[in-house]
Design an enzyme around this catalytic site. Structure first.
Site, PDB file in Angstrom:
ATOM      1  N   HIS A 132     -11.810  -4.997   8.889  1.00 18.93           N
ATOM      2  CA  HIS A 132     -12.445  -4.898   7.569  1.00 18.93           C
ATOM      3  C   HIS A 132     -13.708  -4.049   7.672  1.00 18.93           C
ATOM      4  CE1 HIS A 132      -9.934  -8.499   7.031  1.00 18.93           C
ATOM      5  NE2 HIS A 132     -10.003  -8.301   5.733  1.00 18.93           N
TER       6      HIS A 132
ATOM      7  N   GLU B 265       0.807  -1.218   0.000  1.00 15.56           N
ATOM      8  CA  GLU B 265       0.000   0.000   0.000  1.00 15.56           C
ATOM      9  C   GLU B 265       0.840   1.267   0.000  1.00 15.56           C
ATOM     10  OE1 GLU B 265      -0.736  -2.680   1.676  1.00 15.56           O
ATOM     11  OE2 GLU B 265      -2.794  -3.192   1.160  1.00 15.56           O
TER      12      GLU B 265
HETATM   13  C1  TPP Z   1      -1.606  -4.966   4.124  1.00 17.17           C
HETATM   14  C2  TPP Z   1      -2.708  -5.742   3.524  1.00 17.17           C
HETATM   15  N1  TPP Z   1      -3.166  -5.419   2.309  1.00 17.17           N
HETATM   16  C3  TPP Z   1      -4.189  -6.098   1.739  1.00 17.17           C
HETATM   17  C4  TPP Z   1      -4.778  -7.136   2.384  1.00 17.17           C
HETATM   18  C5  TPP Z   1      -5.961  -7.870   1.766  1.00 17.17           C
HETATM   19  N2  TPP Z   1      -5.617  -9.282   1.509  1.00 17.17           N
HETATM   20  C6  TPP Z   1      -5.959 -10.261   2.351  1.00 17.17           C
HETATM   21  S1  TPP Z   1      -5.360 -11.761   1.857  1.00 17.17           S
HETATM   22  C7  TPP Z   1      -4.668 -11.072   0.453  1.00 17.17           C
HETATM   23  C8  TPP Z   1      -3.913 -11.937  -0.490  1.00 17.17           C
HETATM   24  C9  TPP Z   1      -2.808 -12.642   0.240  1.00 17.17           C
HETATM   25  O1  TPP Z   1      -2.024 -13.368  -0.636  1.00 17.17           O
HETATM   26  P1  TPP Z   1      -0.823 -14.245  -0.094  1.00 17.17           P
HETATM   27  O2  TPP Z   1       0.018 -13.428   0.820  1.00 17.17           O
HETATM   28  O3  TPP Z   1      -0.137 -14.845  -1.257  1.00 17.17           O
HETATM   29  O4  TPP Z   1      -1.518 -15.361   0.810  1.00 17.17           O
HETATM   30  P2  TPP Z   1      -2.556 -16.480   0.334  1.00 17.17           P
HETATM   31  O5  TPP Z   1      -3.924 -15.892   0.439  1.00 17.17           O
HETATM   32  O6  TPP Z   1      -2.189 -16.860  -1.042  1.00 17.17           O
HETATM   33  O7  TPP Z   1      -2.382 -17.608   1.309  1.00 17.17           O
HETATM   34  C10 TPP Z   1      -4.899  -9.714   0.401  1.00 17.17           C
HETATM   35  C11 TPP Z   1      -4.439  -8.814  -0.668  1.00 17.17           C
HETATM   36  C12 TPP Z   1      -4.289  -7.441   3.669  1.00 17.17           C
HETATM   37  N3  TPP Z   1      -4.823  -8.425   4.405  1.00 17.17           N
HETATM   38  N4  TPP Z   1      -3.259  -6.747   4.203  1.00 17.17           N
END
Ligand code: TPP
Ligand code: TPP
Ligand code: MG
Ligand code: MG
Lengths: 344, 320, 320, 344
Positions: free
Chosen positions: C124, C57
């Site tokens: 959220h 971000e």
């Molecule tokens: C700082 C932040 N930005 C955005 C999000 C929203 N978000 C939740 S899970 C996710 C994707 C996560 O991907 P990854 O780290 O690859 O984990 P996976 O879901 O694949 O296990 C996002 C963008 C968040 N939780 N925290």
């Protein structure tokens, strides 16, 4: 506003026989010299109580800094950091921008609103830093995205960070973002062994900061930042690689700052061993010696250039001192470009 | 004589001395003693308990939260309040929510060298108390005196909740006291810094001194102005404020922060809703201007409220 | 019928269509069309202009600022408003200060999917408008209707300043309109969502609908409640608020955010200082409770104001 | 509260002949199985409208996750992430914590205040995640600093992050901080090829995420996350290295999540090539096949274990359904531990 090298003391005739690289070296040397002289002046003004806030010197870092400034082109994007006076000059920032911003002249680019190293001319590709370390890296990346969106080719964007600044989340997020977007970003890390008083042993644990490059999928380069010739070569090469489409370039230079963090600080914490070692060499002296050794110029010419730098500095300071200071009654106290939406 | 800054150092020394759970973490706080020398000699006196941190505000606060969960009482020094924006998420979303979510306390103290000084500029001058006070789960202190700097910091470390400790850089060297206090007012209680019957100024931190100077000025004109020093902005001692307004009928709230929604808005909202009938005239507020904090002293002196602008506003209120 | 969410999509489609300087950047906004589908099909319709960002971000906002300096008009989508805390520094210290410092505008729009929904929980659900409004240099919008979601987002993109666009997730699917508007009120102007003569509710975003429902309830009891939808919280349209209070004499400010120093404090402060004599009774405010936003709907429903609590508060005010 | 493996179907007699490694494998398999079964149940409850908010499955990631949970000891510190149901069980989180938190039971550790994967028991070393990715890494680091301050030796701290989460500033700042402090931190990166819908090509540009290790000066390990045996070995080794004082360990596992990001998502964006390839293997099946191949257990035993997992799950759900939901009138609506300072 980007000015060609302004000077009364032009290269003497004999210099027409110098190679392009040698000429660049001399030109870089003169910017370094001017940076050194103007900063010495700022330090003395600071001691005289003529400057509010901090004064941050780049002493010992001019070779690295100028190498970046001189390797960039007019339409490139550059976000200088605290110790980039030489790069600013080489990139085309008028000397007056420096004195005016430090001394708060109303005619400076920041109009007394912001000070010292927090200056720039975004319209001319010099992005003014905010203080938060690392924050300018994504901004340069975004400026490069804009150039790409607009179909403008051949731009390089460059910015600098210290050894301490590599610990910021901003450094990481933005270098990664630039790598994903394969942007022509040159990120120069000046590892001057300390972040304020904090030695690198308390800042990172990797063997060498350049080892970070592979983890971002960017090209990494190391250089001895006390050596102007090496810096010109390595930084110049990195800028070329970026321009040629090879994505972000991470240049890590080793050097020492030969001053306090700011002029309020005597830098007593710097280890004597470091000061006496290879990193403790004064890059300006090293460059001078090379010039004399190689007979690229004579001692008399060097003296003339020094005088010229002093004259330019004195003129800039004198002019700045004549200029009006900011006048609160003439301020609009409006933060917005859309004035009609201001709550002022 | 002891300065506000020295009082902060002494409070930390005492906390380290008295409580083995206390440690200090922040940039340059170790051997160097901190950018402002608030931790001078503490690393030497308490080896291994005053640690230089990398330039990683987010991780610094995050680590303090983890250490607090494991029984420590970290004091985090931000080099300037302005840089806490980089550690913002950990402060407002992690430290602030922890106890409510888990019933496990999060006793961390985050010291924010706050407020404007001549030549500080937009990024070394901010007053962020209203930002932090907005978030449930944080206590926000803003001491205005040497005594409070000392005793409130000790309180901050002792409290089982995260405390954002807004210490004012302008007061660091300017403010001196004879000695350190041995007693202190309870946290959350405001102090009547000057009694008066004609009008009430409610303020905190460096603006207490500008307000007192304004009250002096007005005293020469025959007005007796009461000045209330909030001490903590969250919790905010509404009772003391209302009691004063009950006596004077007139309210001016003064703050150094930006005008939209700051501490002064909260004061006016409380007095308007809880003490409406106590007011003899519309309550007023005076804040910094709605621009970043300017670098040049000429501008800075106009950007923030001063004794001059406070007394002018008060005069206008008195002569309404 | 078009939903609030679709209106946001349509506004972005129009912005992309009409202005080559516009692009959209955010997590999963590309092929996937965004976590809430606010950018559905836009990557396909505008190839190369709707880009998936890494989970960064701070860098996302920083890059948008750089692009804006170079003539673009980025729209940044945060996946949830709550995650903007990680990009906080770039928003409040860089985007917000740029024009004032350099005279170069920073036309970026930061979309914050805001506010509570059942099961959203502490991270959220947040409403951050007061936090951003505190900072000089930002415009903060919080549309309450499908029409405003559309036209205000278009305005946000057109404005030469950084706009924090607080769109309410609860309204995404719940709110529907017949068609998109062709005209719009000017930015900064509040809307009288319902006229009434007995009392004024000033509110914004999802709380407009709770307030309207409360007004309906009270209408059945014979009370005519005026409901003002602020639309933008900074600038805040004090004139419209004061004019309404002048008609009704009673004020209740309602917000979904945390109570300390929120939009409602700013409203009360303004009305108290600028419209004191218009008030027939102490002004009141109703906010969420001073805890994080709870996960379970049982708690969430009590944490935030609802038609029921608003009407109760208003009844109390009317029968004072 | 950390329970030994609760089960009605104990290892059959023949299992006494198994080696320690083989026993660990079987035990890990059973936690994986329980995680799979409980998450399938959660998914069906979600479809039935019985769960508010999101449901996040770890399908395809259980082998990696359980390897971490089982490698840790009782007094270690663990901050699980979204896809760590198996690790939670293996580390000792009661199954009821899961159902209670998802379903909002007032008796759960989060008392309905926080939900789904945002649960933990800090007093027992399970740190409850906040949503902001990367935020738990510095917290584990700080918990380890606390152990060091308090003179407690032999603790390991572990947490997980996704491929997407590596792009956060928090990841960088905290791994660096842990490296500087040389903390016994194990950071497991589950590279499941997507962050929500975003493929790794839009997330990072390095060849392999493990290439980041050198740039932090920490030890790096790679593992095939679909293979329980490999995961147990590599993660177990990393935990041992951390415990033995070799500083932070970065483990990068390759795998695929075999579900949507959450149950609201069908994961249609996942490339068919990946699903059909080696990463698309279901780690539970792979483990099962190994058990049968090696004759560590019989198909009948596996069936019994599956029944046992189902029974445990049904019991937990049934009990949770009987429990009181949070009651707003009984809430104190107080955020502070120092109640007397609350403005409530
Ligand atoms: C700082 C932040 N930005 C955005 C999000 C929203 N978000 C939740 S899970 C996710 C994707 C996560 O991907 P990854 O780290 O690859 O984990 P996976 O879901 O694949 O296990 C996002 C963008 C968040 N939780 N925290
Ligand atoms: C995010 C952030 N935190 C703290 C600071 C305060 N600060 C200013 S300069 C500095 C040290 C910088 O060290 P380094 O990056 O090595 O650069 P150098 O001064 O050595 O050139 C610090 C901590 C800051 N500017 N930004
Ligand atoms: Mg340095
Ligand atoms: Mg992933």
């Amino acid at each position: 506003m980007l000015r060609p090298m302004a000077s009364t003391a032009e290269f003497p005739r004999a210099h027409t026989e110098l190679s392009a690289t040698e000429k660049t070296f001399l030109q870089a040397y003169r910017w370094m010299l001017l940076a050194r002289v103007v900063e010495e002046k700022l330090a003395s003004l600071y001691r005289g109580g003529k400057i509010f806030g901090g004064v941050f010197l780049s002493k010992g870092q001019e070779a690295l800094s100028v190498s970046l400034g001189i390797s960039l082109r007019k339409r490139d994007i550059f976000a200088p950091l605290i110790r980039d006076q030489a790069a600013r000059l080489a990139f085309g920032e008028p000397l007056l921008d420096c004195t005016r911003t430090y001394m708060g002249s109303r005619l400076g680019p920041m109009r007394g609103r912001d000070g010292n190293v927090h200056r720039g001319r975004p319209a001319e590709g010099i992005l003014p830093m905010i203080s938060h370390l690392g924050a300018m890296i994504p901004t340069v990346a975004g400026a490069l995205m804009a150039r790409r969106f607009r179909g403008i080719q051949g731009t390089v964007g460059a910015t600098c960070i210290g050894d301490g600044g590599t610990s910021t989340g901003a450094f990481h997020e933005s270098l990664n973002l630039a790598a994903v977007e394969r942007l022509p970003l040159v990120l120069v890390v000046a590892n001057n062994q300390y972040a304020y008083s904090t030695p690198t042993t308390r800042q990172f644990a990797c063997r060498d900061l350049v080892d970070k490059a592979v983890g971002y999928g960017v090209e990494g380069h190391s250089v001895d930042g006390t050596d102007l010739l090496a810096s010109l070569q390595v930084v110049g090469h990195a800028v070329e690689r970026a321009r040629a489409g090879h994505g972000p370039q991470l240049v890590v230079a080793s050097l020492l700052r030969l001053a306090g963090h700011g002029e309020h600080d005597d830098g007593h914490y710097v280890s004597p061993g470091l000061k006496e070692g290879a990193l403790g060499r004064d890059c300006l002296k090293v460059a001078e010696e090379r010039i004399i050794d190689q007979a690229w110029a004579t001692r008399e010419e060097l003296a003339l250039w020094h005088e010229d730098a002093q004259r330019q500095t004195e003129e800039a300071v004198a002019q700045t001192l004549r200029e009006p200071l900011p006048d609160p009654s003439q301020e609009d106290w409006c933060s917005l470009a859309s004035r009609h939406l201001s709550e002022g | 004589m002891i300065t506000y800054l020295e009082a902060i150092r002494e409070a930390q020394a005492k906390a380290l001395r008295d409580d083995p759970r206390v440690y200090i973490y922040g940039q340059d706080v170790g051997q160097f003693g901190g950018a402002f020398k608030a931790t001078k000699n503490l690393a030497q006196e308490y080896p291994g308990r005053v640690l230089d941190a990398p330039i990683s505000e987010d991780a610094i606060v995050g680590s303090a939260i983890g250490a607090a969960m494991e029984g420590m009482r970290p004091i985090v020094e931000m080099q300037f309040a302005d840089f806490s924006t980089v550690g913002f998420n950990q402060i407002v979303n992690h430290a602030a929510t922890l106890h409510w979510r888990t019933a496990v306390p999060c006793p961390i103290t985050i010291r924010l060298p706050s407020g404007g000084t001549a030549g500080g500029g937009p990024f070394h001058s901010q007053s962020m108390e209203a930002i932090y006070a907005h978030y449930p789960g944080l206590i926000v202190m803003a001491p205005a005196t040497v005594e409070d700097a000392y005793s409130m910091l000790l309180e901050a470390v002792a409290i089982d909740d995260p405390v954002v400790f807004c210490e004012h850089k302008y007061l660091y060297y300017h403010l001196k006291a004879e000695s350190l206090p041995t007693e202190a007012m309870p946290t959350g209680k405001a102090r009547i810094a000057r009694t008066g019957r004609d009008a009430t100024i409610v303020t905190y931190s460096a603006m207490v001194h500008e307000s007192l100077a304004a009250a002096d000025e007005l005293a020469a004109e025959g007005w007796e102005i009461e000045v209330i020093d909030l001490r903590t902005v969250k919790p905010l001692d509404t009772d003391t404020v209302l009691a004063s307004v009950a006596r004077t009928g007139l309210l001016l709230a003064v703050g150094e922060a930006f005008p939209w929604g700051g501490v002064t808005a909260e004061i006016l909202a409380r007095v308007a809703s809880e003490g409406f009938d106590l007011l003899d005239a519309p309550p007023r507020r005076l804040n910094a201007k709605d621009t970043p904090v300017p670098y040049h002293p000429n501008l800075w002196g106009t950007h923030r409220p001063t004794a001059r602008t406070i007394s002018a506003e008060m005069r206008d209120l008195l002569r309404r």
